[in-house]
Design an enzyme around this catalytic site. Structure first.
Site, PDB file in Angstrom:
ATOM      1  N   ASN A   9      17.517  13.963  44.655  1.00  0.00           N
ATOM      2  CA  ASN A   9      18.778  14.508  45.227  1.00  0.00           C
ATOM      3  C   ASN A   9      18.748  14.004  46.946  1.00  0.00           C
ATOM      4  O   ASN A   9      17.979  14.334  47.451  1.00  0.00           O
ATOM      5  CB  ASN A   9      18.776  15.967  45.256  1.00  0.00           C
ATOM      6  CG  ASN A   9      19.977  16.692  45.856  1.00  0.00           C
ATOM      7  OD1 ASN A   9      20.590  16.122  46.798  1.00  0.00           O
ATOM      8  ND2 ASN A   9      20.482  17.751  45.009  1.00  0.00           N
ATOM      9  N   HIS A  12      20.437  15.706  51.430  1.00  0.00           N
ATOM     10  CA  HIS A  12      20.042  16.068  52.965  1.00  0.00           C
ATOM     11  C   HIS A  12      19.722  14.924  53.734  1.00  0.00           C
ATOM     12  O   HIS A  12      19.294  15.159  55.118  1.00  0.00           O
ATOM     13  CB  HIS A  12      18.610  17.024  52.918  1.00  0.00           C
ATOM     14  CG  HIS A  12      19.196  18.456  52.323  1.00  0.00           C
ATOM     15  ND1 HIS A  12      19.997  19.195  52.879  1.00  0.00           N
ATOM     16  CD2 HIS A  12      18.832  18.893  51.080  1.00  0.00           C
ATOM     17  CE1 HIS A  12      20.196  20.393  52.097  1.00  0.00           C
ATOM     18  NE2 HIS A  12      19.299  20.165  50.946  1.00  0.00           N
ATOM     19  N   HIS A  45      25.226  16.446  45.292  1.00  0.00           N
ATOM     20  CA  HIS A  45      26.340  17.608  45.394  1.00  0.00           C
ATOM     21  C   HIS A  45      27.415  17.374  46.308  1.00  0.00           C
ATOM     22  O   HIS A  45      26.936  17.566  47.478  1.00  0.00           O
ATOM     23  CB  HIS A  45      25.233  19.022  45.608  1.00  0.00           C
ATOM     24  CG  HIS A  45      26.014  20.188  45.245  1.00  0.00           C
ATOM     25  ND1 HIS A  45      25.590  21.456  45.314  1.00  0.00           N
ATOM     26  CD2 HIS A  45      27.235  20.506  45.044  1.00  0.00           C
ATOM     27  CE1 HIS A  45      26.402  22.248  45.294  1.00  0.00           C
ATOM     28  NE2 HIS A  45      27.422  22.026  44.815  1.00  0.00           N
ATOM     29  N   ARG A  47      29.865  19.595  47.599  1.00  0.00           N
ATOM     30  CA  ARG A  47      30.460  20.796  47.965  1.00  0.00           C
ATOM     31  C   ARG A  47      31.753  20.886  48.349  1.00  0.00           C
ATOM     32  O   ARG A  47      32.221  19.949  48.987  1.00  0.00           O
ATOM     33  CB  ARG A  47      29.351  21.530  49.081  1.00  0.00           C
ATOM     34  CG  ARG A  47      28.083  21.505  48.456  1.00  0.00           C
ATOM     35  CD  ARG A  47      27.014  22.695  49.697  1.00  0.00           C
ATOM     36  NE  ARG A  47      27.337  23.882  49.508  1.00  0.00           N
ATOM     37  CZ  ARG A  47      26.870  24.961  49.215  1.00  0.00           C
ATOM     38  NH1 ARG A  47      25.804  24.662  48.570  1.00  0.00           N
ATOM     39  NH2 ARG A  47      27.292  26.009  49.351  1.00  0.00           N
ATOM     40  N   ARG A  51      29.943  20.016  53.411  1.00  0.00           N
ATOM     41  CA  ARG A  51      28.856  20.131  54.381  1.00  0.00           C
ATOM     42  C   ARG A  51      27.943  19.032  54.668  1.00  0.00           C
ATOM     43  O   ARG A  51      27.159  18.639  55.473  1.00  0.00           O
ATOM     44  CB  ARG A  51      28.287  21.428  54.201  1.00  0.00           C
ATOM     45  CG  ARG A  51      27.208  21.477  53.072  1.00  0.00           C
ATOM     46  CD  ARG A  51      26.135  22.925  53.250  1.00  0.00           C
ATOM     47  NE  ARG A  51      27.350  24.049  52.979  1.00  0.00           N
ATOM     48  CZ  ARG A  51      26.712  24.989  52.727  1.00  0.00           C
ATOM     49  NH1 ARG A  51      25.417  25.386  52.826  1.00  0.00           N
ATOM     50  NH2 ARG A  51      27.580  26.198  52.702  1.00  0.00           N
ATOM     51  N   GLU A  75      26.524  16.710  40.969  1.00  0.00           N
ATOM     52  CA  GLU A  75      26.489  18.187  41.013  1.00  0.00           C
ATOM     53  C   GLU A  75      27.765  18.862  41.761  1.00  0.00           C
ATOM     54  O   GLU A  75      28.152  18.390  42.689  1.00  0.00           O
ATOM     55  CB  GLU A  75      25.428  18.660  41.914  1.00  0.00           C
ATOM     56  CG  GLU A  75      23.927  18.455  41.316  1.00  0.00           C
ATOM     57  CD  GLU A  75      22.702  19.307  42.109  1.00  0.00           C
ATOM     58  OE1 GLU A  75      23.303  19.890  43.214  1.00  0.00           O
ATOM     59  OE2 GLU A  75      21.621  19.493  41.556  1.00  0.00           O
ATOM     60  N   THR A 106      21.825  26.210  47.128  1.00  0.00           N
ATOM     61  CA  THR A 106      22.186  27.040  45.728  1.00  0.00           C
ATOM     62  C   THR A 106      20.967  28.075  45.393  1.00  0.00           C
ATOM     63  O   THR A 106      19.929  27.772  45.538  1.00  0.00           O
ATOM     64  CB  THR A 106      22.183  25.920  44.745  1.00  0.00           C
ATOM     65  OG1 THR A 106      22.850  25.010  45.062  1.00  0.00           O
ATOM     66  CG2 THR A 106      22.498  26.628  43.160  1.00  0.00           C
ATOM     67  N   GLU A 156      19.721  22.728  33.402  1.00  0.00           N
ATOM     68  CA  GLU A 156      18.685  22.547  34.177  1.00  0.00           C
ATOM     69  C   GLU A 156      18.264  23.806  34.753  1.00  0.00           C
ATOM     70  O   GLU A 156      19.139  24.739  35.286  1.00  0.00           O
ATOM     71  CB  GLU A 156      19.231  21.612  35.454  1.00  0.00           C
ATOM     72  CG  GLU A 156      18.301  21.586  36.536  1.00  0.00           C
ATOM     73  CD  GLU A 156      18.749  20.612  37.587  1.00  0.00           C
ATOM     74  OE1 GLU A 156      17.956  20.442  38.607  1.00  0.00           O
ATOM     75  OE2 GLU A 156      19.436  19.563  37.261  1.00  0.00           O
ATOM     76  N   HIS A 199      14.849  22.426  41.974  1.00  0.00           N
ATOM     77  CA  HIS A 199      14.860  23.517  43.200  1.00  0.00           C
ATOM     78  C   HIS A 199      13.654  24.058  43.517  1.00  0.00           C
ATOM     79  O   HIS A 199      12.845  24.552  42.918  1.00  0.00           O
ATOM     80  CB  HIS A 199      15.873  24.741  42.888  1.00  0.00           C
ATOM     81  CG  HIS A 199      16.458  25.337  44.080  1.00  0.00           C
ATOM     82  ND1 HIS A 199      17.559  24.835  44.711  1.00  0.00           N
ATOM     83  CD2 HIS A 199      16.075  26.354  44.761  1.00  0.00           C
ATOM     84  CE1 HIS A 199      17.802  25.357  45.753  1.00  0.00           C
ATOM     85  NE2 HIS A 199      16.985  26.298  46.061  1.00  0.00           N
TER      86      HIS A 199
END
Length: 252
Positions: A9, A12, A45, A47, A51, A75, A106, A156, A199
């Site tokens: 992922n 970030h 993801h 969003r 963000r 995502e 999340t 998941e 996660h």
């Protein structure tokens, strides 16, 4: 024992970029580096508040994954806007996640059972478009059974509580969460649903999760992007891959 897949992922990388503005660091560059290093797929993801990952990013990430012959796991919240974007983008997979503006990340699993009509319709539309729908849920039999009823091919499991318990040295909580994950993975597998997990996973917690034989894929982001600051992305991915492979050889 079947090799477990590793998805990175890259959200970030975009978080760092957006903190200052401009173009660097580029999440697409990070994705290309990871794909060249042998990662099995990229997760991102988009969003609703944009963000971190942006619409431009997600389009470029799809192109990068297509060029590498690797899957993009998109995502998304269960909204009309995000379903429309997914249907236009046509990623390999779309993971439906809960989303709140106030959260930092999340915080829990999607309430598929409580939103069966809305989630089920999203699964139906995605599946009809050839997109593999996944539900990001807690290790709750009610949620797994809901996923089966709406014919979601993948779930998941949210491993945040399990990983937090390990880091906080709450052994009893950790043992209970690991037991719930094991039972949930067995139930999903029995119902014909492919099992993924993600996660909060790091080097310390990945062996416990990767050794569960029903788990086919791990999606890991924040830890690996942070670790890459110190060791480089290829080295961070390589160590995680080695730990996963070693755990896979052990019985759960």
């Amino acid at each position: 024992m079947t090799r477990i897949r590793l998805g990175l992922n890259i959200d970030h990388v975009a978080t760092v970029r957006n903190a200052r503005g401009g173009a660097a660091p580029d999440p697409v560059r990070a994705a290309n580096m990871a794909l060249a290093a042998g990662v099995d797929g990229i997760t991102a993801h988009l969003r609703e508040d944009r963000r971190h990952i942006t619409d431009k990013d997600i389009s470029a990430l799809k192109s990068a994954c297509d060029a590498a012959g690797k899957p993009l796991n998109f995502e998304m919240a269960v909204t009309a806007e995000m379903v429309a974007i997914a249907l236009n983008l046509k990623p390999h997979a779309a993971c439906l996640v809960p989303e709140r503006r106030q959260e930092r990340t999340t915080e829990g699993g999607l309430d598929a059972a409580g939103q069966a009509d809305t989630v089920g319709e999203a699964v139906r539309l995605l599946t009809r478009a050839g997109i593999r729908a996944s539900l990001f849920i807690a290790t709750d039999p009610r949620q797994i059974e809901a996923a089966a009823k709406m014919k979601a091919p993948v779930v998941e499991f949210h491993t945040g509580a399990l990983c937090d318990a390990w880091r906080d040295q709450h052994q009893g909580v950790f043992d209970a969460e690991l037991h719930k994950l094991r039972v949930a993975a067995e139930l999903a597998d029995e119902l014909g649903i492919e099992v993924h997990a993600g996660h909060g996973i790091d080097y310390d917690t990945v062996p416990f999760i990767a050794r569960l034989p029903q788990v086919k894929e791990l999606n890991i982001g924040h830890f690996l992007i942070g670790e890459a600051i110190f060791t480089g992305l290829e080295a961070a991915l390589g160590r995680m891959r080695a730990l996963m492979d070693e755990a896979r050889q052990k019985k759960a």
